[in-house]
Design a protein around this motif. Structure first.
Motif, short mmCIF file in Angstrom:
data_model
loop_
_atom_site.label_atom_id
_atom_site.label_comp_id
_atom_site.label_asym_id
_atom_site.label_seq_id
_atom_site.Cartn_x
_atom_site.Cartn_y
_atom_site.Cartn_z
N GLY A 53 7.50 -2.77 24.53
CA GLY A 53 7.60 -4.14 24.04
C GLY A 53 8.92 -4.80 24.35
N SER A 54 9.71 -4.17 25.22
CA SER A 54 11.03 -4.70 25.57
C SER A 54 11.04 -5.17 27.01
N GLY A 55 12.00 -6.03 27.33
CA GLY A 55 12.17 -6.50 28.69
C GLY A 55 13.24 -5.71 29.41
N LEU A 56 13.71 -6.23 30.53
CA LEU A 56 14.73 -5.55 31.32
C LEU A 56 16.14 -5.92 30.88
N ALA A 57 16.31 -6.98 30.11
CA ALA A 57 17.64 -7.42 29.72
C ALA A 57 17.96 -7.12 28.26
N SER A 58 16.92 -6.88 27.46
CA SER A 58 17.17 -6.63 26.04
C SER A 58 16.08 -5.71 25.48
N THR A 59 16.43 -5.07 24.39
CA THR A 59 15.52 -4.14 23.73
C THR A 59 14.99 -4.76 22.45
N SER A 60 13.69 -4.81 22.35
CA SER A 60 13.06 -5.22 21.09
C SER A 60 12.93 -3.98 20.22
N ALA A 61 12.92 -4.18 18.92
CA ALA A 61 12.93 -3.04 18.00
C ALA A 61 11.69 -3.01 17.12
N ARG A 62 11.33 -1.79 16.74
CA ARG A 62 10.31 -1.57 15.72
C ARG A 62 11.05 -1.20 14.44
N LEU A 63 10.99 -2.08 13.47
CA LEU A 63 11.64 -1.90 12.18
C LEU A 63 10.55 -1.58 11.16
N ALA A 64 10.54 -0.37 10.65
CA ALA A 64 9.54 0.02 9.65
C ALA A 64 10.16 -0.08 8.27
N LEU A 65 9.53 -0.86 7.41
CA LEU A 65 9.96 -0.98 6.03
C LEU A 65 9.04 -0.16 5.14
N CYS A 66 9.59 0.32 4.07
CA CYS A 66 8.82 1.00 3.04
C CYS A 66 8.64 0.01 1.90
N VAL A 67 7.42 -0.23 1.51
CA VAL A 67 7.12 -1.07 0.35
C VAL A 67 6.36 -0.18 -0.62
N ARG A 68 6.99 0.17 -1.72
CA ARG A 68 6.35 1.09 -2.66
C ARG A 68 5.96 0.33 -3.93
N LEU A 69 4.70 0.52 -4.33
CA LEU A 69 4.17 -0.07 -5.56
C LEU A 69 4.15 1.02 -6.63
N TYR A 70 4.62 0.69 -7.82
CA TYR A 70 4.73 1.65 -8.93
C TYR A 70 3.96 1.13 -10.13
N THR A 71 3.28 2.03 -10.81
CA THR A 71 2.70 1.71 -12.11
C THR A 71 2.77 2.98 -12.97
N PRO A 72 3.16 2.85 -14.24
CA PRO A 72 3.30 4.02 -15.09
C PRO A 72 1.98 4.76 -15.28
N MET A 73 2.07 6.08 -15.35
CA MET A 73 0.88 6.91 -15.57
C MET A 73 0.44 6.93 -17.03
N THR A 74 1.24 6.39 -17.92
CA THR A 74 0.95 6.46 -19.36
C THR A 74 0.13 5.28 -19.86
N GLN A 75 -0.21 4.33 -19.00
CA GLN A 75 -0.93 3.16 -19.48
C GLN A 75 -2.41 3.45 -19.74
N GLN A 76 -3.00 2.61 -20.55
CA GLN A 76 -4.41 2.74 -20.92
C GLN A 76 -5.14 1.46 -20.52
N PRO A 77 -6.37 1.53 -20.13
CA PRO A 77 -7.15 2.73 -19.89
C PRO A 77 -6.75 3.37 -18.56
N GLU A 78 -6.79 4.67 -18.51
CA GLU A 78 -6.39 5.39 -17.30
C GLU A 78 -7.28 5.05 -16.11
N ASP A 79 -8.55 4.73 -16.38
CA ASP A 79 -9.47 4.38 -15.29
C ASP A 79 -9.10 3.07 -14.60
N ALA A 80 -8.20 2.28 -15.20
CA ALA A 80 -7.80 1.01 -14.60
C ALA A 80 -6.56 1.15 -13.72
#
Length: 152
Positions: A53-80
């Motif tokens: 994905g780069s040319g001969l004069a410059s390098t394009s980059a692949r920047l991988a971000l981590c997006v983490r979603l969190y939810t507590p395990m103690t909530q009710q109802p557990e099935d939700a």
């Protein structure tokens, strides 16, 4: 051209906040328990040349971000727990697909993995700060044009 990482990270955080699903969105991986409710965090996972994905004069980059979603395990109802987490995840995946360039901040979100691993998410569990969380960790691959000049 220099990598404007602050602007890119802010755009990804803004997507999460705009979804309306998250109580809070961090721009870093939390070192302590992130709290209650549905939370998200964004940080850099990997960067390197976008092979093919780069040319001969410059390098394009692949920047991988981590997006983490969190939810507590103690909530009710557990099935939700998983349905609520997946609903928020679905909204983010749709946002990344719909705003393919993060408002022209990157060339593209590498949805199909042309330059490496594709946009994806993996479920898991995480204990942090003495609290247990159900998590979904998104790999968000971004392609940034002409990031590094190539000089002979």
């Amino acid at each position: 051209m220099a990598l404007d990482i602050t602007t890119i990270l802010t755009a990804v955080q803004d997507h999460a906040l705009a979804s309306g699903y998250f109580d809070d969105v961090n721009g870093h991986e939390p070192k302590s328990a992130p709290g209650t409710g549905l939370l998200a965090a964004v940080w850099v996972e990997q960067i390197g040349p976008a092979r093919g994905g780069s040319g001969l004069a410059s390098t394009s980059a692949r920047l991988a971000l981590c997006v983490r979603l969190y939810t507590p395990m103690t909530q009710q109802p557990e099935d939700a727990i998983d349905p609520n987490l997946m609903t928020a995840l679905d909204a983010l995946m749709a946002a990344y697909s719909g705003d393919f360039t993060l408002d022209d901040r990157v060339r593209e979100v590498d949805l199909m993995g042309i330059y490496g691993d594709p946009l994806s998410a993996r479920a898991g569990y995480l204990t942090t700060g003495g609290a247990e969380y159900r998590v979904m960790t998104i790999t968000l691959p971004l392609i940034v044009n002409d990031l590094w000049e190539q000089v002979a």
